[in-house]
Design an enzyme around this catalytic site. Structure first.
Site, PDB file in Angstrom:
ATOM      1  N   SER A   1       1.020  -1.337   0.419  1.00  0.00           N
ATOM      2  CA  SER A   1       0.031  -0.350  -0.371  1.00  0.00           C
ATOM      3  C   SER A   1       1.292   1.137   0.510  1.00  0.00           C
ATOM      4  CB  SER A   1      -1.146   0.021   1.113  1.00  0.00           C
ATOM      5  OG  SER A   1      -1.894  -1.180   1.042  1.00  0.00           O
TER       6      SER A   1
ATOM      7  N   GLY B   1      -0.620  12.504   1.326  1.00  0.00           N
ATOM      8  CA  GLY B   1       0.475  12.698   1.852  1.00  0.00           C
ATOM      9  C   GLY B   1       0.581  12.290   3.510  1.00  0.00           C
TER      10      GLY B   1
ATOM     11  N   GLU C   1      -7.652  17.583   4.165  1.00  0.00           N
ATOM     12  CA  GLU C   1      -8.575  16.001   3.899  1.00  0.00           C
ATOM     13  C   GLU C   1      -9.596  15.985   4.797  1.00  0.00           C
ATOM     14  OE1 GLU C   1      -6.262  12.583   2.279  1.00  0.00           O
ATOM     15  OE2 GLU C   1      -4.554  13.539   3.541  1.00  0.00           O
TER      16      GLU C   1
ATOM     17  N   HIS D   1     -12.952   3.716   1.594  1.00  0.00           N
ATOM     18  CA  HIS D   1     -12.472   5.325   0.871  1.00  0.00           C
ATOM     19  C   HIS D   1     -13.542   5.525   0.501  1.00  0.00           C
ATOM     20  CE1 HIS D   1     -10.365   8.136  -0.842  1.00  0.00           C
ATOM     21  NE2 HIS D   1      -9.573   8.063   0.104  1.00  0.00           N
TER      22      HIS D   1
ATOM     23  N   ARG E   1     -13.918  10.244   7.090  1.00  0.00           N
ATOM     24  CA  ARG E   1     -14.617   8.922   5.699  1.00  0.00           C
ATOM     25  C   ARG E   1     -15.555   8.194   6.193  1.00  0.00           C
ATOM     26  NH1 ARG E   1      -8.448   7.250   4.085  1.00  0.00           N
ATOM     27  NH2 ARG E   1      -7.880   9.184   3.291  1.00  0.00           N
TER      28      ARG E   1
ATOM     29  N   HIS F   1     -10.249  -0.103   2.234  1.00  0.00           N
ATOM     30  CA  HIS F   1      -9.210   0.868   2.281  1.00  0.00           C
ATOM     31  C   HIS F   1      -8.080   1.038   3.342  1.00  0.00           C
ATOM     32  CE1 HIS F   1      -6.431   4.284   0.607  1.00  0.00           C
ATOM     33  NE2 HIS F   1      -7.285   4.668   1.835  1.00  0.00           N
TER      34      HIS F   1
ATOM     35  N   GLU G   1       0.224  -0.180   8.842  1.00  0.00           N
ATOM     36  CA  GLU G   1      -0.696  -0.635   9.506  1.00  0.00           C
ATOM     37  C   GLU G   1      -1.653  -2.201  10.210  1.00  0.00           C
ATOM     38  OE1 GLU G   1      -3.333   0.082   5.391  1.00  0.00           O
ATOM     39  OE2 GLU G   1      -4.686  -0.967   6.228  1.00  0.00           O
TER      40      GLU G   1
ATOM     41  N   ARG H   1     -10.041   6.206  10.839  1.00  0.00           N
ATOM     42  CA  ARG H   1      -8.274   6.863  10.766  1.00  0.00           C
ATOM     43  C   ARG H   1      -9.166   8.240  10.208  1.00  0.00           C
ATOM     44  NH1 ARG H   1      -5.255   7.111   6.553  1.00  0.00           N
ATOM     45  NH2 ARG H   1      -5.879   5.424   5.685  1.00  0.00           N
TER      46      ARG H   1
HETATM   47  P1  FAD Z   1       2.393  -1.621   3.230  1.00  0.00           P
HETATM   48  O1  FAD Z   1       3.070  -0.728   2.882  1.00  0.00           O
HETATM   49  O2  FAD Z   1       1.303  -2.381   2.711  1.00  0.00           O
HETATM   50  O3  FAD Z   1       3.677  -2.712   2.889  1.00  0.00           O
HETATM   51  C1  FAD Z   1       3.170  -4.329   3.187  1.00  0.00           C
HETATM   52  C2  FAD Z   1       4.400  -5.077   2.761  1.00  0.00           C
HETATM   53  O4  FAD Z   1       4.680  -6.064   3.421  1.00  0.00           O
HETATM   54  C3  FAD Z   1       5.194  -5.336   1.679  1.00  0.00           C
HETATM   55  O5  FAD Z   1       5.980  -5.494   1.683  1.00  0.00           O
HETATM   56  C4  FAD Z   1       4.557  -7.061   1.477  1.00  0.00           C
HETATM   57  O6  FAD Z   1       4.966  -7.735   0.652  1.00  0.00           O
HETATM   58  C5  FAD Z   1       4.307  -7.291   2.815  1.00  0.00           C
HETATM   59  N1  FAD Z   1       3.784  -8.941   3.385  1.00  0.00           N
HETATM   60  C6  FAD Z   1       2.597  -8.805   3.597  1.00  0.00           C
HETATM   61  N2  FAD Z   1       2.367 -10.270   4.030  1.00  0.00           N
HETATM   62  C7  FAD Z   1       3.730 -10.964   3.891  1.00  0.00           C
HETATM   63  C8  FAD Z   1       4.289 -12.127   4.569  1.00  0.00           C
HETATM   64  N3  FAD Z   1       3.625 -13.138   4.841  1.00  0.00           N
HETATM   65  N4  FAD Z   1       5.637 -12.259   3.795  1.00  0.00           N
HETATM   66  C9  FAD Z   1       6.726 -11.761   3.415  1.00  0.00           C
HETATM   67  N5  FAD Z   1       6.134  -9.816   3.298  1.00  0.00           N
HETATM   68  C10 FAD Z   1       5.175  -9.867   3.597  1.00  0.00           C
HETATM   69  N6  FAD Z   1      -1.938   7.186   3.352  1.00  0.00           N
HETATM   70  C11 FAD Z   1      -1.463   8.311   4.084  1.00  0.00           C
HETATM   71  O7  FAD Z   1      -1.478   8.147   5.068  1.00  0.00           O
HETATM   72  N7  FAD Z   1      -1.686   8.987   2.857  1.00  0.00           N
HETATM   73  C12 FAD Z   1      -2.614   8.384   2.176  1.00  0.00           C
HETATM   74  O8  FAD Z   1      -2.012   9.080   0.914  1.00  0.00           O
HETATM   75  C13 FAD Z   1      -2.467   6.781   1.791  1.00  0.00           C
HETATM   76  N8  FAD Z   1      -3.205   7.179   0.189  1.00  0.00           N
HETATM   77  C14 FAD Z   1      -2.789   5.712   0.477  1.00  0.00           C
HETATM   78  C15 FAD Z   1      -3.305   5.547  -1.001  1.00  0.00           C
HETATM   79  C16 FAD Z   1      -3.665   4.298  -1.117  1.00  0.00           C
HETATM   80  C17 FAD Z   1      -4.006   4.103  -2.938  1.00  0.00           C
HETATM   81  C18 FAD Z   1      -3.564   2.576  -0.373  1.00  0.00           C
HETATM   82  C19 FAD Z   1      -4.126   1.742  -0.334  1.00  0.00           C
HETATM   83  C20 FAD Z   1      -3.569   3.351   0.873  1.00  0.00           C
HETATM   84  C21 FAD Z   1      -3.383   4.719   1.281  1.00  0.00           C
HETATM   85  N9  FAD Z   1      -2.914   5.170   2.636  1.00  0.00           N
HETATM   86  C22 FAD Z   1      -2.221   6.492   2.781  1.00  0.00           C
HETATM   87  C23 FAD Z   1      -2.544   4.256   3.625  1.00  0.00           C
HETATM   88  C24 FAD Z   1      -0.945   3.476   3.926  1.00  0.00           C
HETATM   89  O9  FAD Z   1      -0.253   3.707   2.618  1.00  0.00           O
HETATM   90  C25 FAD Z   1      -0.646   2.241   4.707  1.00  0.00           C
HETATM   91  O10 FAD Z   1      -1.485   2.200   5.990  1.00  0.00           O
HETATM   92  C26 FAD Z   1       1.097   2.082   4.570  1.00  0.00           C
HETATM   93  O11 FAD Z   1       1.516   2.248   3.802  1.00  0.00           O
HETATM   94  C27 FAD Z   1       0.447   0.759   5.480  1.00  0.00           C
HETATM   95  O12 FAD Z   1       2.176   0.363   5.225  1.00  0.00           O
HETATM   96  P2  FAD Z   1       2.982  -0.353   5.751  1.00  0.00           P
HETATM   97  O13 FAD Z   1       4.463  -0.464   5.596  1.00  0.00           O
HETATM   98  O14 FAD Z   1       2.217  -1.224   7.374  1.00  0.00           O
HETATM   99  O15 FAD Z   1       2.268  -1.634   4.842  1.00  0.00           O
HETATM  100  C1  SIN Z   2      -6.308   9.676  -0.323  1.00  0.00           C
HETATM  101  O1  SIN Z   2      -5.603  10.104  -0.540  1.00  0.00           O
HETATM  102  O2  SIN Z   2      -6.965   9.868  -0.144  1.00  0.00           O
HETATM  103  C2  SIN Z   2      -5.234   8.843   0.618  1.00  0.00           C
HETATM  104  C3  SIN Z   2      -5.541   9.216   2.390  1.00  0.00           C
HETATM  105  C4  SIN Z   2      -4.806   8.523   3.181  1.00  0.00           C
HETATM  106  O3  SIN Z   2      -5.579   7.308   2.982  1.00  0.00           O
HETATM  107  O4  SIN Z   2      -4.830   8.598   3.998  1.00  0.00           O
END
Ligand code: FAD
Ligand code: SIN
Length: 518
Positions: A43, A50, A114, A230, A276, A337, A361, A372
C-alpha cells in the site's frame, strides 16, 4: 533440505514501516528484510494524499490531537496520539533526510487538507507521496551492508518457543522451499487486510498475513471491526483498484449525483470534508436508494494546468480511461481501504509476545480509534517504525540463537485442487463485501460467521493435506482475518465510526476496545 538463516533482527514487510525501521536500526545488527512480492509492492507505494504533520505556524499540536480523537469517535488513546503528533515534524525530517522532496510553494511546504483536519497539515509529493517515500527509503537501505533484502519470500508462521518469538518460517517462492529465519527480534510490518473485501483500493499484498500470524502466536488482536472504506475509488470496468485522493476534496472537488446535484450537505455540515466514515456511508446510501452504479467527483472547475501540476497521476490515469478530469466529473464508488484494528502494541511497538514487534497498518497502536483520519497512516508507520528500532537498538542479545526444527513437508502431497483455492478466496471476499460492509446488521454478521466457519474448516483440511503455496498461505490468513473481523463486529453492540450496525442506532459509553485472542 530446508535452509536455516540467522539474523539479529527479522523484519517482515517492506512498506514504509518495514523500510524505515530497518534504516533506523544500528548498523552493527544483521537485519533480514523480507517481502512476499516485489520490494516496492504494498500500500505504501500507492499512497497519494500525503502525510500529516504540524508544519505551519498557524497550526498546533493540540489541534492535530483534537482532530484525530474526534475523527476516531473518541475511541483513540490520547497519550499515544500525542506521542505520534508531537513526533510528526521529526518524521518528516527523517523522510527528507532520505531524499523525499515534499511539494513546496513560495519556499514553504504546500500543505493540503482532507476530511477531519481543521488546518492544512498534509505534506505531500504531488499525488505520488508513497512512490517518493518508498523509492527514497529503499535507495537508502541499499547503501547499508548490514541489511539483506529477500524479495518474493512469504512468511508462513512465527517461530515461537516459551512464549517468545525467534523469527519465522518463510517460503522462498522461487524454489518453493520453506526456510527458517531465526532471529533475536522479529518485527511484523505486513500491512493491512483490505483484500478480504471484494472491492478495495489496496494492492494484492494486503491479505492480513501479519494479523493471522500474530493471532496464531497468541497476540492480542484489537478493534478489527473498524474497516475503513475510502469514499472515492475510480469506477471503471478496467480500473482494478485506483484511488481518487481525498485531497481533491481538500482542494474543493464536489461530490455529485448523475444529474449533477450536490448531496453531501444533506448528511453533514462539513459536506465533502466530513470524515471518511460519514462520506462513504452517504455515497453508499445514495447509490443504494437510487439504484445508481456510482456517484461523481467534480474538480473540472479548476484550471487544467493547476490540475496537472497537483494531481499528475490521477489526471493521467483517468485520461487513460478516456476521462478528462479537467472537463468531466470522475465516476467514483467506495471501497475497502484501511484496517484500523490489528495487533495490539505499545509506544515501543512491542506486542504481548516476547521479542515480537508490530508496526504500520498491521498494528493497533491506539491512534485511530473508530475511524482513521486521512494521512495519519503514513505518519503512524514512520513514527512507530522509529520507536521500534530505537527500542531494539538499546538491547543486548544472547549470543546463540535457539534451535528450531526445519519445516516438515513429509506428510503432504502436491495440490490437486488449485481451483478450489481461488473459488474460496473469491467467496470470502464476497461474503465480507455483502455482509460485513459499510452498513451491517446482526443477521448479516451471523450469516457471515456461519459460512466463514465452514470455509475455515475446508481450508484447514486442505492446508494439512497439500504442499504449501503462496495462494494457500494467503487464503488461510485471509479467512482468519475475516473471522476475527466478524467476531469483533458482533461483539461491538453499538454503532460507532466505521462500524455502523443498523440494529444499534446509538453509541454506547461503556464499550471500549474489542479483543480477539486465541
Ligand atoms: P504496506 O505498505 O502495505 O507493506 C506491506 C509489506 O508487507 C509489503 O512489502 C508486503 O510484501 C509485505 N508482506 C505482507 N505479508 C507478508 C508475508 N506473509 N511475508 C512477507 N512479506 C509480507 N495513508 C496515508 O497516511 N496517506 C496517504 O496518502 C495514503 N494513501 C493511500 C492510497 C492507497 C491507494 C492506499 C492503498 C493506501 C493509502 N494510505 C495512505 C494508507 C497507507 O498507505 C498504508 O496504511 C501504509 O502505507 C501501510 O504501510 P505498511 O508499511 O504498514 O504496509
Ligand atoms: C487519499 O489520498 O485519499 C488517501 C489518504 C489516506 O488514506 O490517508
Amino acid at each position: 533440505m530446508s535452509a536455516q538463516q540467522h539474523f539479529d533482527v527479522l523484519i517482515i514487510g517492506t512498506g514504509s514501516a518495514g523500510l524505515m525501521c530497518a534504516l533506523q536500526l544500528s548498523d552493527d545488527l544483521s537485519v533480514a528484510l523480507v517481502a512476499k512480492d516485489k520490494l516496492l509492492e504494498g500500500s505504501s507505494y500507492y499512497a497519494q494524499g500525503g502525510i500529516s504533520a504540524v508544519l505551519d505556524s498557524a497550526d498546533n499540536f493540540e489541534s492535530h490531537i483534537f482532530d484525530t480523537l474526534l475523527t476516531g469517535n473518541n475511541l483513540g488513546d490520547e497519550k499515544t496520539i500525542r506521542f505520534m503528533v508531537e513526533s510528526a515534524p521529526n518524521a518528516i525530517a527523517s523522510l527528507e533526510k532520505t531524499g523525499v522532496l515534499f511539494t513546496q510553494e513560495s519556499g514553504q511546504y504546500h500543505l493540503t487538507t482532507e476530511g477531519g483536519h481543521s488546518n492544512r497539515r498534509v505534506a505531500h509529493v504531488a499525488d505520488k507521496t508513497g512512490e517518493s517515500i518508498q523509492t527514497n527509503l529503499l535507495n537508502s537501505i541499499k547503501t547499508r551492508k548490514n541489511i539483506t533484502l529477500f524479495e518474493n519470500f512469504i512468511a508462513i508462521d512465527l517461530l515461537i518457543k516459551n512464549e517468545q518469538c525467534y523469527g519465522a518460517y518463510i517460503l522462498n517462492k522461487s524454489n518453493n522451499e520453506v526456510e527458517s529465519f531465526v532471529a533475536h527480534r522479529t518485527v511484523v510490518a505486513t500491512g493491512g487486510a483490505s483484500k478480504a473485501y471484494l472491492y478495495t483500493s489496496n494492492p494484492d499484498t494486503s491479505t492480513g498475513d501479519g494479523i493471522a500470524m500474530t493471532y496464531r502466536a497468541h497476540c492480542n488482536i484489537v478493534n478489527m471491526e473498524f474497516t475503513q472504506f475510502h469514499p472515492t475509488c475510480l469506477y471503471h470496468p478496467h480500473a482494478k483498484s485506483f484511488l481518487i485522493s481525498e485531497t481533491l476534496r481538500g482542494e474543493g472537488a464536489r461530490l455529485i449525483l448523475p444529474n449533477g446535484e450536490k448531496f453531501m450537505h444533506k448528511y453533514d455540515k462539513r459536506a465533502e470534508l466530513a470524515t471518511r466514515d460519514v462520506v462513504a456511508r452517504a455515497i453508499d446510501s445514495e447509490i443504494k436508494a437510487n439504484g445508481f452504479d456510482c456517484v461523481y467527483l467534480d474538480i473540472s472547475f479548476k484550471d487544467k494546468d493547476w490540475i496537472q501540476c497537483h494531481f499528475p497521476s490521477i489526471y493521467k490515469k483517468c485520461a487513460s480511461f478516456g476521462i478528462n478530469i479537467a472537463k468531466q466529473a470522475i465516476p467514483v464508488v467506495p471501497a475497502a481501504h484501511y484496517t484500523c484494528g490489528g495487533v495490539q502494541t505499545n509506544l515501543n511497538a512491542q506486542t504481548n509476545v516476547g521479542n515480537l514487534y508490530a508496526i504500520g497498518e498491521v498494528a493497533h497502536t491506539g491512534v485511530h480509534g473508530a475511524n482513521r483520519m486521512a494521512s495519519n497512516s503514513l505518519l503512524e508507520c514512520i513514527v512507530f517504525a522509529k520507536s521500534c528500532a530505537c527500542h531494539i537498538n538499546q538491547q543486548v542479545f544472547k549470543q546463540n540463537h535457539p534451535k528450531f526444527n526445519n519445516w516438515d513437508a513429509s506428510g503432504v502431497s502436491p495440490s490437486k485442487e488449485k481451483a478450489m483455492i481461488s473459488y474460496l478466496w473469491d467467496e470470502v471476499r464476497r461474503i465480507m463485501w455483502n455482509f460485513v460492509g459499510i452498513v451491517r446488521s446482526n443477521k448479516r454478521l451471523h450469516a457471515a460467521q456461519m459460512r466463514l466457519t465452514q470455509i475455515q474448516n475446508e481450508v484447514d483440511e486442505y492446508y494439512h493435506l497439500y504442499l504449501i503455496s503462496s495462494d494457500l498461505i494467503e487464503l488461510r490468513n485471509l479467512i482468519i482475518t475475516a473471522q476475527i473481523t466478524v467476531k469483533s463486529a458482533i461483539s461491538r453492540t453499538e454503532s460507532r465510526g466505521l462500524h455502523y450496525n443498523e440494529d444499534y442506532s446509538n453509541t454506547s459509553d461503556t464499550i471500549k476496545n474489542t479483543l480477539v485472542k486465541l
